[in-house]
Design an enzyme around this catalytic site. Sequence first.
Site, PDB file in Angstrom:
ATOM      1  CD  GLU A  74      49.487  42.382  42.671  1.00 47.32           C
ATOM      2  OE1 GLU A  74      48.600  42.850  43.416  1.00 47.32           O
ATOM      3  OE2 GLU A  74      50.428  41.708  43.101  1.00 47.32           O
ATOM      4  N   PRO A  75      46.319  44.783  37.865  1.00 48.28           N
ATOM      5  CG  PRO A  75      46.231  45.426  35.612  1.00 48.28           C
ATOM      6  CD  PRO A  75      47.140  44.808  36.646  1.00 48.28           C
ATOM      7  CB  CYS A  83      12.702  37.061  49.733  1.00 47.93           C
ATOM      8  SG  CYS A  83      11.552  36.366  48.553  1.00 47.93           S
TER       9      CYS A  83
END
Length: 442
Positions: free
Chosen positions: A296-297, A367
């Site tokens: 499952e990369p 911000c």
Amino acid sequence: MLTRSDLSATEPDLAALLAARPALAMHVQDGLCFEDVPLNAIADAFGTPVWVYGAATIRARYADLQTAFSDAGLPVHIHYAVKANDHLAILSVLAKAGAGADVVSQGEFARAMAVGIPASGIVFSGVGKTRAELAAALSAGIGQINVESAEELAMLSEVATSLGRTARVALRMNPDVDAGTHAKITTGLAGNKFGISAPDILPLYAHAAALPGIAPVGIALHIGSQILSPAPYAAAYSKAASTVRALRQAGQQVSVLDLGGGLGIGYRDEPGISLAAFAQVVRREAGELGVQLLLEPGRYLVGPAGLLLASVILQKQTAQKRFLVLDAAMNDLLRPSLYDSYHGMLPVSAVDFVKPVSPTDVVGPVCESGDIFAAGRALPDLAENARLAVLDAGAYGAVMSSPYNARPRAAAVLLDGGHFHLITPRQRLDNLWADEILPGLR
Ligand SMILES: *Cc1c(COP(=O)(O)O)cnc(C)c1O
């Protein structure tokens, strides 16, 4: 990058960053090119910030992974972890290469299906899948559900039974192995929320086999992300293999071992994990089990295949420091703020590339003091509108972006065969509030 020791590692200079990335090249006239396409052409066409993804890089990395396993004599099914980058265009490149998908939500499941990945080629992972999500996946004929607790197993049995379906289930084992990675992305330690402890797997597997609507097919594990050494994998797979043997001894059928993902990439100028060494570890620990192997990369396939192209708004000099304020920010690429992660940065102009460098804090306009891409990075003086590529941003980049500070979603472009395709237009300002309802106020 991610671990504390890595944070103090020596910084590669601009030339070393470039040399370590074969898909990038610096041309005297055109400036920085990615897969032979000048980044200036993309910024000119679509503005900045813009995500740029390279299809050839994704295909090459997929092929390298397959080759490493076939060289080791191991047939493997690659299920791309959609959460790393869920853009339909990226999914489509991987689907065409033959990948299945690993999903963690109904939305990801729907995305994978939308590009033609068959439900039977999709694995559903995650510690909290809702009944509605399980029902949708079962109704569509999902290939495998990785169950993370006894409670989830009971829930799944009820849902499957009510639909008259049988769920193919792998139990996710928590091997209690330290992946040696950042605390926020380690998942295989006993104290993490993920998986089922090894001793609990045996009784739960037997219980699963007796439950209506459940067909236990094997064991899954995923120990964390950005893992650069095969050692933690060896420890985890050794425990998984012992569990498989114990299950069989107890008379259970085990036909699948889902090896998870987590393969690390080089964010500086170091190589990523050695695929050959990884495949050898799998071969040594699990090669004799006679199970179907799943991988499952996520990051490995798409991380180096993407960059975030930004422009300089201004350079600000205070008594202490030089700040480079980009038009990209933490709302676009959150990883540096969230994980202190390192991303290489290269000026796009060939002239800027060879100028003398000095320590610079690279920040966005949001911000928040945490809106920082890099502190004390060795970069040249960059004038207003100069362009900068933030590298290796293809994984866990755009997927984590938000409209914070009412900043529209950045555009995205896919490079393919020397051409570029707009795959996400820059969000229009009035689209920022398109889904909002203004009530009739008193
Ligand atoms: C996130 C995740 C992956 C992919 O991790 P990468 O580090 O991107 O390879 C694979 N499997 C599961 C269960 C995950 O949660």
